[in-house]
Write a protein that holds these residues in place. Structure first.
Motif, PDB file in Angstrom:
ATOM      1  N   TYR A 163      -1.386  13.680   3.874  1.00 17.98           N
ATOM      2  CA  TYR A 163      -2.426  12.644   3.873  1.00 17.98           C
ATOM      3  C   TYR A 163      -2.709  12.209   5.324  1.00 17.98           C
ATOM      4  O   TYR A 163      -1.800  12.123   6.151  1.00 17.98           O
ATOM      5  CB  TYR A 163      -1.945  11.463   3.011  1.00 17.98           C
ATOM      6  CG  TYR A 163      -2.809  10.251   3.168  1.00 17.98           C
ATOM      7  CD1 TYR A 163      -4.155  10.302   2.842  1.00 17.98           C
ATOM      8  CD2 TYR A 163      -2.290   9.064   3.666  1.00 17.98           C
ATOM      9  CE1 TYR A 163      -4.965   9.193   3.002  1.00 17.98           C
ATOM     10  CE2 TYR A 163      -3.086   7.953   3.828  1.00 17.98           C
ATOM     11  CZ  TYR A 163      -4.425   8.027   3.502  1.00 17.98           C
ATOM     12  OH  TYR A 163      -5.231   6.933   3.682  1.00 17.98           O
TER      13      TYR A 163
ATOM     14  N   SER B 225      -2.451  17.417   0.954  1.00 21.74           N
ATOM     15  CA  SER B 225      -3.817  16.894   0.840  1.00 21.74           C
ATOM     16  C   SER B 225      -4.862  17.962   1.175  1.00 21.74           C
ATOM     17  O   SER B 225      -4.601  18.855   1.981  1.00 21.74           O
ATOM     18  CB  SER B 225      -3.987  15.685   1.753  1.00 21.74           C
ATOM     19  OG  SER B 225      -3.184  14.620   1.275  1.00 21.74           O
TER      20      SER B 225
ATOM     21  N   SER C 159       1.539   6.438  -3.560  1.00 24.20           N
ATOM     22  CA  SER C 159       0.466   5.469  -3.413  1.00 24.20           C
ATOM     23  C   SER C 159       0.124   5.026  -4.831  1.00 24.20           C
ATOM     24  O   SER C 159      -0.451   5.792  -5.602  1.00 24.20           O
ATOM     25  CB  SER C 159      -0.759   6.105  -2.751  1.00 24.20           C
ATOM     26  OG  SER C 159      -1.867   5.247  -2.936  1.00 24.20           O
TER      27      SER C 159
ATOM     28  N   THR D 118      -1.994   2.970  -5.537  1.00 26.00           N
ATOM     29  CA  THR D 118      -3.451   2.773  -5.526  1.00 26.00           C
ATOM     30  C   THR D 118      -4.148   3.834  -6.378  1.00 26.00           C
ATOM     31  O   THR D 118      -5.257   3.613  -6.853  1.00 26.00           O
ATOM     32  CB  THR D 118      -3.938   2.911  -4.060  1.00 26.00           C
ATOM     33  OG1 THR D 118      -3.069   2.153  -3.221  1.00 26.00           O
ATOM     34  CG2 THR D 118      -5.362   2.454  -3.880  1.00 26.00           C
ATOM     35  N   LYS D 119      -3.489   4.998  -6.539  1.00 24.59           N
ATOM     36  CA  LYS D 119      -4.128   6.133  -7.202  1.00 24.59           C
ATOM     37  C   LYS D 119      -3.922   6.047  -8.719  1.00 24.59           C
ATOM     38  O   LYS D 119      -4.440   5.158  -9.339  1.00 24.59           O
ATOM     39  CB  LYS D 119      -3.559   7.437  -6.612  1.00 24.59           C
ATOM     40  CG  LYS D 119      -3.545   7.456  -5.062  1.00 24.59           C
ATOM     41  CD  LYS D 119      -4.936   7.364  -4.492  1.00 24.59           C
ATOM     42  CE  LYS D 119      -5.030   7.626  -3.020  1.00 24.59           C
ATOM     43  NZ  LYS D 119      -5.079   6.481  -2.153  1.00 24.59           N
TER      44      LYS D 119
ATOM     45  N   MET E 248      -4.390  -2.043  -4.583  1.00 24.77           N
ATOM     46  CA  MET E 248      -3.631  -1.202  -3.634  1.00 24.77           C
ATOM     47  C   MET E 248      -2.136  -1.423  -3.876  1.00 24.77           C
ATOM     48  O   MET E 248      -1.717  -2.530  -4.212  1.00 24.77           O
ATOM     49  CB  MET E 248      -3.902  -1.613  -2.173  1.00 24.77           C
ATOM     50  CG  MET E 248      -5.338  -1.688  -1.740  1.00 24.77           C
ATOM     51  SD  MET E 248      -6.094  -0.116  -1.347  1.00 24.77           S
ATOM     52  CE  MET E 248      -5.001   0.582  -0.141  1.00 24.77           C
ATOM     53  N   GLY E 249      -1.356  -0.392  -3.659  1.00 25.08           N
ATOM     54  CA  GLY E 249       0.093  -0.564  -3.771  1.00 25.08           C
ATOM     55  C   GLY E 249       0.828   0.710  -3.410  1.00 25.08           C
ATOM     56  O   GLY E 249       0.234   1.789  -3.331  1.00 25.08           O
TER      57      GLY E 249
ATOM     58  N   SER F 236       2.340  11.340  -4.894  1.00 28.18           N
ATOM     59  CA  SER F 236       1.144  10.668  -5.445  1.00 28.18           C
ATOM     60  C   SER F 236       0.259  11.631  -6.229  1.00 28.18           C
ATOM     61  O   SER F 236      -0.318  11.271  -7.250  1.00 28.18           O
ATOM     62  CB  SER F 236       0.306  10.047  -4.323  1.00 28.18           C
ATOM     63  OG  SER F 236       1.080   9.242  -3.489  1.00 28.18           O
TER      64      SER F 236
ATOM     65  N   GLU G 223       4.988  16.792   1.019  1.00 26.28           N
ATOM     66  CA  GLU G 223       3.920  16.208   0.189  1.00 26.28           C
ATOM     67  C   GLU G 223       3.443  17.388  -0.647  1.00 26.28           C
ATOM     68  O   GLU G 223       2.773  18.290  -0.139  1.00 26.28           O
ATOM     69  CB  GLU G 223       2.797  15.659   1.067  1.00 26.28           C
ATOM     70  CG  GLU G 223       1.709  14.943   0.262  1.00 26.28           C
ATOM     71  CD  GLU G 223       0.533  14.476   1.126  1.00 26.28           C
ATOM     72  OE1 GLU G 223       0.741  13.666   2.056  1.00 26.28           O
ATOM     73  OE2 GLU G 223      -0.586  14.957   0.886  1.00 26.28           O
TER      74      GLU G 223
ATOM     75  N   ASP H 182       6.098  12.726  -0.845  1.00 28.32           N
ATOM     76  CA  ASP H 182       4.972  11.947  -1.365  1.00 28.32           C
ATOM     77  C   ASP H 182       4.548  12.614  -2.670  1.00 28.32           C
ATOM     78  O   ASP H 182       4.087  13.760  -2.672  1.00 28.32           O
ATOM     79  CB  ASP H 182       3.828  11.957  -0.331  1.00 28.32           C
ATOM     80  CG  ASP H 182       2.639  11.109  -0.762  1.00 28.32           C
ATOM     81  OD1 ASP H 182       2.435  10.931  -1.971  1.00 28.32           O
ATOM     82  OD2 ASP H 182       1.900  10.649   0.133  1.00 28.32           O
TER      83      ASP H 182
ATOM     84  N   TRP I  51      -8.870   8.219  -4.739  1.00 26.30           N
ATOM     85  CA  TRP I  51      -8.921   9.017  -5.977  1.00 26.30           C
ATOM     86  C   TRP I  51      -7.927   8.396  -6.960  1.00 26.30           C
ATOM     87  O   TRP I  51      -7.201   7.469  -6.606  1.00 26.30           O
ATOM     88  CB  TRP I  51      -8.568  10.490  -5.688  1.00 26.30           C
ATOM     89  CG  TRP I  51      -7.368  10.694  -4.811  1.00 26.30           C
ATOM     90  CD1 TRP I  51      -7.353  10.708  -3.439  1.00 26.30           C
ATOM     91  CD2 TRP I  51      -6.008  10.857  -5.216  1.00 26.30           C
ATOM     92  NE1 TRP I  51      -6.084  10.876  -2.976  1.00 26.30           N
ATOM     93  CE2 TRP I  51      -5.228  10.983  -4.037  1.00 26.30           C
ATOM     94  CE3 TRP I  51      -5.379  10.924  -6.454  1.00 26.30           C
ATOM     95  CZ2 TRP I  51      -3.845  11.153  -4.069  1.00 26.30           C
ATOM     96  CZ3 TRP I  51      -3.997  11.110  -6.491  1.00 26.30           C
ATOM     97  CH2 TRP I  51      -3.257  11.219  -5.292  1.00 26.30           C
TER      98      TRP I  51
ATOM     99  N   SER J 140       0.860  -1.192   0.000  1.00 22.25           N
ATOM    100  CA  SER J 140       0.000   0.000   0.000  1.00 22.25           C
ATOM    101  C   SER J 140       0.891   1.235   0.000  1.00 22.25           C
ATOM    102  O   SER J 140       2.091   1.141   0.310  1.00 22.25           O
ATOM    103  CB  SER J 140      -0.906   0.030   1.242  1.00 22.25           C
ATOM    104  OG  SER J 140      -0.143   0.316   2.392  1.00 22.25           O
ATOM    105  N   GLY J 141       0.288   2.362  -0.310  1.00 24.24           N
ATOM    106  CA  GLY J 141       1.041   3.620  -0.257  1.00 24.24           C
ATOM    107  C   GLY J 141       1.501   3.907   1.162  1.00 24.24           C
ATOM    108  O   GLY J 141       2.628   4.374   1.382  1.00 24.24           O
ATOM    109  N   MET J 142       0.644   3.620   2.120  1.00 19.22           N
ATOM    110  CA  MET J 142       0.995   3.929   3.515  1.00 19.22           C
ATOM    111  C   MET J 142       2.157   3.070   3.999  1.00 19.22           C
ATOM    112  O   MET J 142       2.984   3.514   4.799  1.00 19.22           O
ATOM    113  CB  MET J 142      -0.253   3.734   4.387  1.00 19.22           C
ATOM    114  CG  MET J 142      -0.539   4.801   5.392  1.00 19.22           C
ATOM    115  SD  MET J 142       0.141   6.420   5.139  1.00 19.22           S
ATOM    116  CE  MET J 142       1.268   6.535   6.498  1.00 19.22           C
TER     117      MET J 142
HETATM  118  C1  LIG Z   1      -1.325  11.661  -0.836  1.00 15.81           C
HETATM  119  C2  LIG Z   1      -1.504  10.245  -0.358  1.00 15.81           C
HETATM  120  N1  LIG Z   1      -0.429   9.567   0.038  1.00 15.81           N
HETATM  121  C3  LIG Z   1      -0.532   8.302   0.494  1.00 15.81           C
HETATM  122  C4  LIG Z   1      -1.764   7.670   0.569  1.00 15.81           C
HETATM  123  C5  LIG Z   1      -1.841   6.281   1.103  1.00 15.81           C
HETATM  124  O1  LIG Z   1      -1.973   5.363   0.089  1.00 15.81           O
HETATM  125  P1  LIG Z   1      -2.673   3.938   0.270  1.00 15.81           P
HETATM  126  O2  LIG Z   1      -4.122   4.202   0.484  1.00 15.81           O
HETATM  127  O3  LIG Z   1      -2.338   3.243  -0.991  1.00 15.81           O
HETATM  128  O4  LIG Z   1      -2.054   3.298   1.475  1.00 15.81           O
HETATM  129  C6  LIG Z   1      -2.912   8.340   0.149  1.00 15.81           C
HETATM  130  C7  LIG Z   1      -4.217   7.640   0.193  1.00 15.81           C
HETATM  131  O5  LIG Z   1      -5.269   8.204   0.022  1.00 15.81           O
HETATM  132  C8  LIG Z   1      -2.781   9.667  -0.309  1.00 15.81           C
HETATM  133  O6  LIG Z   1      -3.858  10.380  -0.697  1.00 15.81           O
END
Ligand SMILES: Cc1ncc(COP(=O)(O)O)c(C=O)c1O
Length: 385
Positions: free
Chosen positions: A107, A154, A201, A203-204, A213-214, A181, A150, A179, A334, A81-83
């Motif tokens: 985030y 966010s 992330s 996942t986006k 997810m990734g 993403s 970031e 970050d 998203w 996952s991104g996290m």
């Molecule tokens: C900017 C940003 N970084 C990291 C993440 C975390 O990613 P993940 O949901 O894949 O763990 C998100 C998730 O919404 C995000 O918006």
């Protein structure tokens, strides 16, 4: 390296799997050795060889090669996952007694990592307004080790001047993580500005279809190999081969999707900016945004997220607006094909925790639909405000 080469050829050894155009999903946990000598070699040479999927899997390796190249990095390591990628990257740079300076409003779970998780392990964190790079210098302490960015961040999408923050980091020997993403590797490459580690992330936008997810960390080979030996192997937050395959498939169309998302988003934002029921639009690529010039300097284009505040002081009206949208799904993530809203009003509950953002805020993500179809929907929903 040519973008078309990265997305269509890099890392793919088609002659090894019947010249299949799509790579195989190597759904295995284990890789066997024929002799003790072979196994000794494998144990000594992981991650260059495949031994065990918690460490390394050929389908995941294809993805890692492509993501590294997209960010102009020597190497990349993929997570579940991104996290997981954010957490591993941050843990790799600090130890008990160290201090981090982090941009405000990252985030949600990055915020939780910084403010609630790391302090339990003796890591201090200062959260700063990142719009002025000097704020990173001002709160730095003798034990500062890491500057975290970031950009855009966010919900309100403020930028940090990446080159200026990197310059402060280099003068003082701090490391930097960003970050990336929001912009995707298509529209911003922070390693070019000297950032040490880029996280996404996946996942986006990279997945792009809201079905996987990734996460990934991109950086130099030495740092990524260290992360492999320590955080990656101990945290065990690995990506499955099937998820890597879906992400490779997502990458094939990433530039085309980003182009469409960028153009549609500009059209929808232009509509909302002139609408009398909209108080404000938070979008870095609006010419009226004070960071517009910086946005153009460090990003190649806008992506699909922005936030509006509605001109009302009624929670009921905000809810009526959100509930009457027919073609925007209400959801947390998203970057997929579908347009979304995330109403800040939904985080207003009876609990004592007071949300820091106003309930009149609605975050948008514009997907691949026809922008006129979305604008028509917004038009009828705004009548509720
Ligand atoms: C900017 C940003 N970084 C990291 C993440 C975390 O990613 P993940 O949901 O894949 O763990 C998100 C998730 O919404 C995000 O918006």
């Amino acid at each position: 390296m040519d973008l078309s080469y990265i997305l269509n050829e890099l890392g793919e050894e088609r002659q090894n799997y019947y010249n299949a155009v799509a790579p195989p999903i190597l759904q295995t946990s284990n890789f066997a050795s024929n002799t003790v000598a072979d196994m000794r070699y494998m144990l000594q040479h992981e991650p260059e060889v495949h031994l065990y999927t918690r460490g390394n899997n050929p389908t995941v390796t294809i993805l890692e090669k492509k993501l590294a190249a997209l960010e102009g990095a020597e190497h990349a390591i993929a997570f579940g996952s991104g996290m997981a990628a954010v957490t591993a990257a941050v843990l790799s740079q600090v130890k008990a007694g160290d201090h981090i300076v982090c941009v405000k409003k990252p985030y949600t779970w990055t915020n939780a990592l910084m403010q609630r998780f790391l302090p339990r392990f003796g890591v201090e964190v200062s959260m700063i307004d990142g719009t002025d790079p000097e704020n990173y210098r001002e709160v730095a302490r003798p034990n500062t080790r890491l500057l975290y960015l970031e950009s855009p961040n966010s919900y309100t999408f403020e930028l940090q001047d990446i080159a200026a923050v990197v310059s402060i980091a280099k003068q003082n020997g701090y490391s930097t993580i960003i970050d990336n993403s929001h912009a995707s590797p298509i529209y911003q490459n922070p390693l070019q500005f000297g950032v040490d580690l880029v996280v996404h992330s996946c996942t986006k936008y990279i997945g792009g279809h809201s079905d996987v997810m990734g996460g990934v960390i991109c950086g130099n080979r030495e740092t990524i190999n260290k992360i492999f030996e320590r955080e990656y192997m101990t945290l065990g937050a690995v990506m499955s081969p099937h998820d890597a395959w879906l992400l490779i498939r997502g990458l094939r169309t990433l530039p085309v999707r980003m182009e469409r998302v960028a153009a549609s988003t500009r059209k929808v934002v232009a509509y909302l900016e002139q609408h009398p029921k909209v108080e404000k639009v938070f979008f870095p690529f609006s010419p009226s945004n004070p960071q517009y010039e910086l946005a153009k300097r460090q990003m190649r284009n806008n992506s699909g997220q922005f936030t509006i505040t509605l001109k009302t002081d009624s929670m009921e009206r905000v809810e009526a607006f959100c509930n009457s949208l027919q073609h925007f799904l209400m959801a947390a993530s998203w970057g997929g094909h579908e347009s979304l809203i995330f109403p800040i009003a939904a985080s207003y509950t009876d609990s004592k925790l007071k949300p820091s953002l106003p309930f009149t805020m609605v975050r948008f993500y514009i997907g691949l639909e026809d922008p006129d179809y979305l604008i028509k929907d917004l038009e009828q929903a705004l009548e509720q405000v």
